[in-house]
Design a protein around this motif. Structure first.
Motif, mmCIF file in Angstrom:
data_model
loop_
_atom_site.group_PDB
_atom_site.id
_atom_site.type_symbol
_atom_site.label_atom_id
_atom_site.label_comp_id
_atom_site.label_asym_id
_atom_site.label_seq_id
_atom_site.Cartn_x
_atom_site.Cartn_y
_atom_site.Cartn_z
ATOM 1 N N VAL A 83 -8.255 10.843 -26.007
ATOM 2 C CA VAL A 83 -9.342 9.942 -25.592
ATOM 3 C C VAL A 83 -9.402 9.978 -24.066
ATOM 4 O O VAL A 83 -8.763 9.174 -23.392
ATOM 5 N N PRO A 84 -10.144 10.926 -23.493
ATOM 6 C CA PRO A 84 -10.138 11.109 -22.037
ATOM 7 C C PRO A 84 -10.525 9.839 -21.280
ATOM 8 O O PRO A 84 -11.475 9.134 -21.642
ATOM 9 N N GLY A 85 -9.759 9.558 -20.230
ATOM 10 C CA GLY A 85 -10.049 8.415 -19.376
ATOM 11 C C GLY A 85 -9.498 7.105 -19.860
ATOM 12 O O GLY A 85 -9.548 6.101 -19.143
ATOM 13 N N PHE A 86 -8.946 7.063 -21.098
ATOM 14 C CA PHE A 86 -8.385 5.837 -21.649
ATOM 15 C C PHE A 86 -6.869 5.839 -21.467
ATOM 16 O O PHE A 86 -6.243 6.884 -21.306
ATOM 17 N N ALA A 106 -5.246 -13.723 -27.166
ATOM 18 C CA ALA A 106 -6.231 -13.088 -28.048
ATOM 19 C C ALA A 106 -7.590 -12.939 -27.381
ATOM 20 O O ALA A 106 -8.366 -12.038 -27.731
ATOM 21 N N SER A 107 -7.886 -13.803 -26.410
ATOM 22 C CA SER A 107 -9.204 -13.748 -25.755
ATOM 23 C C SER A 107 -9.236 -12.776 -24.579
ATOM 24 O O SER A 107 -10.301 -12.516 -24.017
ATOM 25 N N VAL A 108 -8.084 -12.241 -24.200
ATOM 26 C CA VAL A 108 -7.995 -11.344 -23.040
ATOM 27 C C VAL A 108 -8.308 -9.916 -23.484
ATOM 28 O O VAL A 108 -7.804 -9.449 -24.510
ATOM 29 N N PRO A 109 -9.151 -9.188 -22.741
ATOM 30 C CA PRO A 109 -9.510 -7.819 -23.142
ATOM 31 C C PRO A 109 -8.304 -6.889 -23.240
ATOM 32 O O PRO A 109 -7.336 -7.015 -22.486
ATOM 33 N N THR A 110 -8.396 -5.957 -24.174
ATOM 34 C CA THR A 110 -7.377 -4.934 -24.343
ATOM 35 C C THR A 110 -7.633 -3.790 -23.360
ATOM 36 O O THR A 110 -8.775 -3.446 -23.085
ATOM 37 N N ILE A 111 -6.573 -3.194 -22.838
ATOM 38 C CA ILE A 111 -6.723 -2.068 -21.920
ATOM 39 C C ILE A 111 -7.356 -0.888 -22.656
ATOM 40 O O ILE A 111 -6.887 -0.477 -23.721
ATOM 41 N N GLN A 112 -8.413 -0.339 -22.077
ATOM 42 C CA GLN A 112 -9.031 0.866 -22.616
ATOM 43 C C GLN A 112 -9.154 1.883 -21.470
ATOM 44 O O GLN A 112 -8.226 2.629 -21.225
ATOM 45 N N GLU A 113 -10.293 1.887 -20.750
ATOM 46 C CA GLU A 113 -10.412 2.778 -19.595
ATOM 47 C C GLU A 113 -9.426 2.369 -18.507
ATOM 48 O O GLU A 113 -9.104 1.188 -18.359
ATOM 49 N N GLN A 114 -8.966 3.356 -17.756
ATOM 50 C CA GLN A 114 -8.031 3.065 -16.677
ATOM 51 C C GLN A 114 -8.728 3.118 -15.318
ATOM 52 O O GLN A 114 -9.687 3.868 -15.115
ATOM 53 N N PRO A 115 -8.232 2.330 -14.363
ATOM 54 C CA PRO A 115 -8.826 2.293 -13.020
ATOM 55 C C PRO A 115 -8.319 3.432 -12.149
ATOM 56 O O PRO A 115 -7.561 4.300 -12.604
ATOM 57 N N VAL A 116 -8.736 3.417 -10.898
ATOM 58 C CA VAL A 116 -8.286 4.435 -9.942
ATOM 59 C C VAL A 116 -6.779 4.335 -9.731
ATOM 60 O O VAL A 116 -6.213 3.245 -9.627
ATOM 61 N N GLN A 117 -6.148 5.492 -9.674
ATOM 62 C CA GLN A 117 -4.714 5.578 -9.416
ATOM 63 C C GLN A 117 -4.498 6.604 -8.309
ATOM 64 O O GLN A 117 -5.067 7.712 -8.363
ATOM 65 N N SER A 118 -3.712 6.274 -7.306
ATOM 66 C CA SER A 118 -3.407 7.249 -6.263
ATOM 67 C C SER A 118 -1.953 7.097 -5.837
ATOM 68 O O SER A 118 -1.429 5.982 -5.774
ATOM 69 N N ASP A 139 1.884 16.597 7.185
ATOM 70 C CA ASP A 139 1.501 17.010 5.835
ATOM 71 C C ASP A 139 1.759 15.865 4.847
ATOM 72 O O ASP A 139 2.907 15.479 4.623
ATOM 73 N N ILE A 140 0.691 15.329 4.266
ATOM 74 C CA ILE A 140 0.787 14.270 3.265
ATOM 75 C C ILE A 140 0.268 14.815 1.947
ATOM 76 O O ILE A 140 -0.847 15.329 1.876
ATOM 77 N N ARG A 141 1.077 14.703 0.889
ATOM 78 C CA ARG A 141 0.684 15.234 -0.414
ATOM 79 C C ARG A 141 0.740 14.138 -1.479
ATOM 80 O O ARG A 141 1.553 13.224 -1.396
ATOM 81 N N GLY A 142 -0.123 14.269 -2.471
ATOM 82 C CA GLY A 142 -0.126 13.306 -3.558
ATOM 83 C C GLY A 142 -1.219 13.625 -4.560
ATOM 84 O O GLY A 142 -1.777 14.724 -4.572
ATOM 85 N N TYR A 143 -1.517 12.654 -5.405
ATOM 86 C CA TYR A 143 -2.592 12.855 -6.378
ATOM 87 C C TYR A 143 -3.421 11.590 -6.498
ATOM 88 O O TYR A 143 -2.963 10.484 -6.188
ATOM 89 N N ALA A 144 -4.656 11.761 -6.938
ATOM 90 C CA ALA A 144 -5.544 10.635 -7.214
ATOM 91 C C ALA A 144 -6.302 10.937 -8.499
ATOM 92 O O ALA A 144 -6.681 12.081 -8.758
ATOM 93 N N TRP A 145 -6.508 9.895 -9.311
ATOM 94 C CA TRP A 145 -7.161 10.066 -10.603
ATOM 95 C C TRP A 145 -7.845 8.769 -10.987
ATOM 96 O O TRP A 145 -7.403 7.683 -10.577
ATOM 97 N N SER A 146 -8.907 8.873 -11.746
ATOM 98 C CA SER A 146 -9.573 7.677 -12.242
ATOM 99 C C SER A 146 -9.976 7.877 -13.684
ATOM 100 O O SER A 146 -10.379 8.975 -14.079
ATOM 101 N N GLY A 147 -9.850 6.826 -14.490
ATOM 102 C CA GLY A 147 -10.248 6.881 -15.890
ATOM 103 C C GLY A 147 -11.748 6.745 -16.058
ATOM 104 O O GLY A 147 -12.507 6.618 -15.097
ATOM 105 N N GLY A 148 -12.185 6.779 -17.311
ATOM 106 C CA GLY A 148 -13.583 6.548 -17.636
ATOM 107 C C GLY A 148 -14.539 7.613 -17.166
ATOM 108 O O GLY A 148 -15.747 7.365 -17.074
#
Length: 275
Positions: free
Chosen positions: A174-177, A222-234, A254-263
C-alpha cells in the motif's frame, strides 16, 4: 532500491512457517464480503498463488514503493520525551520493486467492485487484510479503487519470490501508507463497512495523537483517527548524531541523508541549517 538481504524486518509474530509451506497444500488467498457484521458466504472466492500469477487471469504489474515502519526514528523522539514501542533508529525504512496483481483488478473480476459507485451501492468502506500469523489491518476502499493508488497484492520483491521474512507468498503493498497496513503472509481479503478489529488497527499504538497529549486516560481512543498515510520524514545520516565536524572556511561540508513523504507526495527540496 534496497537489496532484500538488508531490508528492514518488522514482525508482530514469528514467521508462520507451517502455514506458508507449499508442500503440504496449495497456497491460497481468500476473498470475502462482510457487511453489517454478517459474512456473505455466497460471494466468497478463493484464488491460488498460481491463479494470481496466471497471465490469462491477471495482468502482472510492478510498483516501486518505499515502506516505513510507524516507529522509525522513535529512539530520537525518546531523547525528547518518552514514547512507547520498539526504539528504532533511522533504518526502519526501505525501498523495493514489487510485482503482482493490482487489488482493484481482483475486486473487479471476482467481487464485482469496478469503481466507487459499486462500493457505495454495496456499503463497502474498508478493505481488511488478515495474515497467516493472525494479524489484521485495513485501509479505506478509496485507496484501493484510486487508479493512482497502486495497491498491489505482491508475489515478487526485487525480481524474485518474496522472502519469507518479508511476506511470502503474498503481501499487500500500500504505497505511501504506514508499514503495518502492508500486511505480510496474506491469508484473506475482506470487503467491509467497518475497519479491522484488533490492536494493529484500533489500538493506541496506531492512532494519530497530538504531541500535546501526555495521558490517554481522558482520551476517547476509538474516536481518534487510525494512521494511514504517512507525513514527511527526513533524516541526516552523515554526520552522525552527536558527531563534531571541523568547518573550514571556503571548503564544502558534505551532509547526507534521505527525505520521503507518504500519500504520493514527492519531496522537491531539502533545507539544511548548521546553526
Amino acid at each position: 532500491i534496497t537489496p532484500n538481504d538488508i531490508w528492514y524486518v518488522r514482525h508482530h509474530h514469528p514467521v508462520p512457517v507451517a502455514a506458508i509451506d507449499a508442500s503440504s497444500s496449495p497456497l491460497q488467498l481468500g476473498l470475502e464480503v462482510c457487511l453489517g457484521g454478517k459474512l456473505q458466504k455466497a460471494r466468497g472466492k478463493v484464488l491460488t498463488l498460481a491463479d494470481l500469477q496466471s497471465p490469462t487471469l491477471f495482468e502482472k504489474k510492478t510498483v516501486v514503493a518505499t515502506m516505513q515502519c510507524g516507529g522509525n526514528r522513535r529512539s530520537g523522539l525518546n531523547g525528547v520525551d518518552d514514547t512507547k514501542g520498539t526504539s528504532w533508529d533511522v533504518g526502519a525504512i526501505s525501498n523495493a520493486s514489487w510485482s503482482g496483481v493490482m487489488l482493484r483488478d481482483i475486486l473487479a473480476s471476482h467481487l464485482g467492485i469496478r469503481g466507487p459507485e459499486d462500493a457505495e451501492r454495496l456499503g463497502v468502506k474498508h478493505v481488511q487484510f488478515e495474515s497467516h500469523d493472525g494479524m489484521t489491518a485495513s485501509i479505506p476502499i478509496e485507496k484501493v479503487l484510486n487508479p493512482y493508488g497502486d495497491v498491489l497484492i505482491a508475489y515478487e520483491m526485487n525480481g524474485e519470490a518474496i522472502p519469507k521474512s518479508h511476506g511470502y507468498p503474498l503481501r499487500a503493498v500500500v504505497p505511501g501508507f504506514v508499514g503495518v497496513r502492508n500486511v505480510k503472509w496474506l491469508k484473506t481479503i475482506t470487503l467491509s463497512d467497518e475497519e479491522s478489529e484488533g490492536p494493529w488497527q484500533r489500538g493506541m499504538n496506531y492512532k494519530v495523537f497530538s504531541p500535546s497529549v501526555k495521558d490517554l486516560n481522558t482520551v476517547d481512543i476509538a474516536s481518534v483517527p487510525t494512521i494511514q498515510e504517512q507525513p514527511v520524514q527526513s533524516v541526516v545520516v552523515s554526520p552522525e548524531d552527536g558527531e563534531t565536524l571541523e568547518v573550514v572556511p571556503g571548503e564544502d561540508l558534505d551532509i547526507r541523508g534521505y527525505a520521503w513523504s507518504g500519500g504520493g507526495r514527492g519531496v522537491i527540496r531539502g533545507d539544511v541549517s548548521i546553526d
